[in-house]
Design a protein around this motif. Structure first.
Motif, PDB file in Angstrom:
ATOM      1  N   THR A  61     -17.241   7.342  62.507  1.00 52.13           N
ATOM      2  CA  THR A  61     -17.247   8.679  63.088  1.00 52.13           C
ATOM      3  C   THR A  61     -15.842   9.094  63.498  1.00 52.13           C
ATOM      4  N   ASN A  62     -14.984   8.101  63.695  1.00 49.48           N
ATOM      5  CA  ASN A  62     -13.588   8.396  64.056  1.00 49.48           C
ATOM      6  C   ASN A  62     -12.735   7.453  63.211  1.00 49.48           C
ATOM      7  N   LEU A  63     -11.912   8.018  62.369  1.00 52.96           N
ATOM      8  CA  LEU A  63     -11.186   7.197  61.386  1.00 52.96           C
ATOM      9  C   LEU A  63     -10.242   6.193  62.030  1.00 52.96           C
ATOM     10  N   SER A  64      -9.916   6.372  63.291  1.00 49.47           N
ATOM     11  CA  SER A  64      -9.045   5.366  63.921  1.00 49.47           C
ATOM     12  C   SER A  64      -9.844   4.196  64.475  1.00 49.47           C
ATOM     13  N   LEU A  65     -11.151   4.223  64.301  1.00 49.01           N
ATOM     14  CA  LEU A  65     -11.953   3.064  64.732  1.00 49.01           C
ATOM     15  C   LEU A  65     -12.108   2.094  63.566  1.00 49.01           C
ATOM     16  N   PRO A  66     -11.920   0.803  63.796  1.00 50.21           N
ATOM     17  CA  PRO A  66     -12.114  -0.159  62.695  1.00 50.21           C
ATOM     18  C   PRO A  66     -13.597  -0.434  62.456  1.00 50.21           C
TER      19      PRO A  66
HETATM   20  C1  NAG Z   1     -10.691   8.573  67.817  1.00 47.29           C
HETATM   21  O1  NAG Z   1     -10.377   7.381  68.519  1.00 47.29           O
HETATM   22  C2  NAG Z   1      -9.083   7.382  69.114  1.00 47.29           C
HETATM   23  C3  NAG Z   1      -8.866   6.065  69.722  1.00 47.29           C
HETATM   24  O2  NAG Z   1     -10.013   5.481  70.180  1.00 47.29           O
HETATM   25  C4  NAG Z   1      -9.060   8.481  70.189  1.00 47.29           C
HETATM   26  O3  NAG Z   1      -7.785   8.521  70.770  1.00 47.29           O
HETATM   27  C5  NAG Z   1      -9.359   9.812  69.537  1.00 47.29           C
HETATM   28  O4  NAG Z   1      -9.453  10.828  70.515  1.00 47.29           O
HETATM   29  C6  NAG Z   1     -10.675   9.754  68.787  1.00 47.29           C
HETATM   30  N1  NAG Z   1     -10.882  10.997  68.053  1.00 47.29           N
HETATM   31  C7  NAG Z   1     -11.990  11.688  68.150  1.00 47.29           C
HETATM   32  C8  NAG Z   1     -12.040  12.913  67.315  1.00 47.29           C
HETATM   33  O5  NAG Z   1     -12.944  11.315  68.810  1.00 47.29           O
END
Ligand code: NAG
Ligand code: NAG
Ligand code: NAG
Ligand code: NAG
Length: 456
Positions: free
Chosen positions: A58-63
Motif C-alpha cells: 500500500t506504500n511503496l516505501s514499505l518492504p
Molecule cells: C509511506 O511510508 C513512509 C515510511 O513509513 C511514510 O513516511 C510515508 O508517509 C508513507 N506514505 C504514505 C502515502 O502513507
C-alpha cells in the motif's frame, strides 16, 4: 450478468485505490458474493490479478516480508569432480498481499482459496549457489487466505556448488550452503524471514531423506548476514546443510576384501622360506589385489586423493615389499646352499648372539638354533649342495664307513663347508624373521595411522 462484471471490477479498483490512499487494512477488498456453490467468480479477484506486475504494497516505501522454508526431500548426487551437490527441495514462501482480504463469514465460510500462481505477483527468490536450476513445473497453485496471506510452494531440483572435501571418503561429511535471496529487491523492498522453525525443517527433511540413498542428513544450521553488492544491500538467509555418507557399501566392498588379502599376505610369511611355494603364492595375491583394485575403481571418487586411495597404495606396497623380502630370502638360501661365501666375523658373532637362548630378536625361530634343521630335499633348485649335505655325513661317520677315496683333509674341508652352509641358512632364517617383524611393525603403524585419521 456479463455487463455486471466490469462495473464490479471497476468498483473494486476504486475501493482498492481508496484503500491505498487511506492506508487502512481492515476494510475487506474482496466482495465475496462471488463465492458460492459454483466456486469463485473470477471477477472478484480481477483487480488483484491486474496488479500482479507490481509488488503488492500500500506504500511503496514499505518492504514486503517474505517468509521462507524448505524441505530437503532428496540428495540426488554429490559430484566430487565438479564440486556440485544435486538436491531436490520443496520451497515454501509466504507473504502478505494487502489488497486481498475478505470476511470468511460472508463468504460461505471459506478461509482459503487456491489461485493459479501465474496470476499473482511472486517474489523472485533464488538460491545463489545454484548452477543449474530445473525450472519449476508450470501451472503451480498458491493458497490465498482470507487475511491476504499467500502461500506458494514449489518443488525445485537444485544443482548447487559446494566445497566438497573427499579426504575422509567413505567416512566423509560435507557441509553445503544454500543461500536464499531476492534477485533484485534490496532490503528497502524485501525482507526475508523463516516460515518454519529450523528444527522443524531439519526433522521433516531428515525423516524424508532417511528412507533413501547414500547420504544422511545430519543437521541444518542457519545464518542471516545481509549481503552488500555495490551499493545495494540484500537480505539473505543461508542454510548450512551438513550431510554424511553411509559408508556400509564401501566398507563391505572395499575395506573388508582388502583387509582379507592383507591378512593372507601376512600369514603367508608362515609358509617355510625353503619351500618353493611362498613366492608364487605372494605373486598370486598381488595379482588378485590388482584385479580387486581394478574392479572397485568405479566405487572410488573420480578425482582428489582420498585417504582410502592412500590406504590401498599402502597395502599394495606392503605386498610388493613382502614379495621382495621373499625373493631376497630365497636368493640368500640359494646362495647359502650353492656357493656359500665366507661369513664375515662380525656377522658370525652377531648371528651367534641372536640365536643364543638370550635372543636379541624375540621372534627368531627356535629351529634355526639347533644345528642344521634343514631338509635338503626342500631346497629349491639346488643339486650340488644336496649331494654335499645329504651324502656327506659327519667326519666320524665317514671314518666308520671307511670311505676309501676321502682323505682326512677333504673331509675336513667338506665339514667346514657344511658348517658354513648351515650358518648361512640360519642367517637367512634370522633375516626372514627380522624382516617379518619389521613388516608387521610397519603395517601396524601405518594402518593405525590411517584409522586414527579416519576417526578424527
Ligand atoms: C509511506 O511510508 C513512509 C515510511 O513509513 C511514510 O513516511 C510515508 O508517509 C508513507 N506514505 C504514505 C502515502 O502513507
Ligand atoms: C457485493 O456485490 C453485490 C452484487 O454483486 C452487492 O449487492 C453487495 O452490496 C456487494 N457487497 C459489498 C460489501 O460491497
Ligand atoms: C513471517 O514470520 C514472522 C515471524 O515468524 C511472522 O510474524 C509473520 O507473520 C510471518 N509472515 C508471513 C507472511 O507468514
Ligand atoms: C558448516 O559451515 C558453516 C560455515 O562455515 C558453519 O557455521 C557450520 O557450523 C558448519 N556445519 C557443520 C555441521 O559443521
Amino acid at each position: 450478468m456479463e455487463g455486471g462484471w466490469p462495473s464490479r471490477g471497476g468498483f473494486l479498483l476504486c475501493l482498492t485505490v481508496s484503500l491505498l490512499l487511506q492506508g487502512t487494512g481492515d476494510t475487506f477488498t474482496i466482495n465475496c458474493s462471488g463465492f458460492d456453490q459454483h466456486g469463485v467468480d473470477p471477477a472478484t479477484f480481477q483487480a488483484v490479478f491486474d496488479r500482479k506486475a507490481f509488488r503488492p504494497v500500500t506504500n511503496l516505501s514499505l518492504p514486503t516480508h517474505v517468509n521462507i522454508s524448505f524441505t530437503l526431500s532428496a540428495i540426488l548426487k554429490v559430484d566430487i569432480h565438479r564440486q556440485l551437490l544435486t538436491s531436490f527441495l520443496w520451497i515454501t514462501m509466504t507473504w502478505d498481499n494487502p489488497f486481498i482480504s475478505w470476511n470468511p463469514e460472508e463468504c460461505v465460510g471459506s478461509h482459503k482459496v487456491t489461485v493459479l500462481a501465474e496470476n499473482l505477483w511472486l517474489p523472485d527468490i533464488f538460491i545463489t549457489e545454484s548452477m543449474d536450476v530445473d525450472g519449476a513445473p508450470s501451472g503451480l497453485i498458491a493458497y490465498v487466505s482470507s487475511g491476504g496471506q499467500i502461500q506458494y510452494d514449489r518443488p525445485v531440483k537444485v544443482t548447487s556448488i559446494c566445497n566438497l572435501d573427499i579426504f575422509y571418503f567413505p567416512f566423509d561429511q560435507q557441509n553445503c550452503t544454500l543461500t536464499f535471496r531476492s534477485f533484485l529487491y534490496t532490503v528497502d523492498s524485501m525482507l526475508l524471514g523463516m516460515a518454519q522453525e529450523l528444527w522443524m525443517i531439519t526433522d521433516v527433511s531428515r525423516n524424508i531423506i532417511q528412507t533413501q540413498g547414500e547420504w544422511e542428513l545430519l543437521d541444518i544450521k542457519k545464518a542471516t548476514p545481509k549481503m552488500l553488492v555495490g551499493r545495494s544491500l540484500y537480505d539473505q538467509i543461508m542454510f548450512y546443510v551438513a550431510i554424511r555418507r553411509r559408508p556400509r557399501l564401501y566398507v563391505i566392498n572395499l575395506l573388508v576384501p582388502s583387509s582379507f588379502l592383507m591378512a593372507i599376505d601376512t600369514l603367508s610369511f608362515f609358509l617355510p622360506a625353503e619351500s618353493e611355494n611362498r613366492a608364487p603364492f605372494k605373486i598370486t595375491l598381488l595379482l588378485g589385489y590388482n584385479v580387486f583394485l581394478l574392479m572397485m575403481n568405479d566405487l572410488l571418487p573420480a578425482s582428489g586423493t582420498p585417504l582410502i586411495s592412500v590406504y590401498f597404495a599402502l597395502c599394495l606396497s606392503l605386498m610388493v615389499v613382502s614379495l621382495l623380502e621373499t625373493i631376497l630370502i630365497t636368493y640368500l638360501l640359494h646362495l647359502a646352499t650353492t656357493q656359500p661365501p665366507p661369513m664375515p666375523h662380525w656377522l658370525h658373532s652377531l648371528l651367534l648372539r641372536c640365536t643364543s637362548p638370550r635372543k636379541c630378536c624375540p621372534a627368531a625361530p627356535q629351529k634355526g638354533n639347533t644345528s642344521l634343521g634343514l631338509s635338503p630335499a626342500h631346497l629349491p633348485g639346488v643339486k650340488e649342495p644336496v649331494e654335499l649335505v645329504g651324502k656327506v655325513p659327519g667326519p666320524k661317520e665317514a671314518e666308520l664307513n671307511g670311505c676309501p677315496g676321502s682323505t682326512r683333509a677333504q673331509q675336513e674341508d667338506k665339514a667346514q663347508k657344511q658348517h658354513l652352509v648351515s650358518l648361512w641358512v640360519q642367517f637367512s632364517r634370522v633375516m626372514d624373521t627380522l624382516l617379518f617383524c619389521l613388516y608387521l611393525l610397519f603395517m601396524a603403524t601405518s594402518i593405525t595411522t590411517v584409522i586414527i585419521l579416519w576417526n578424527t
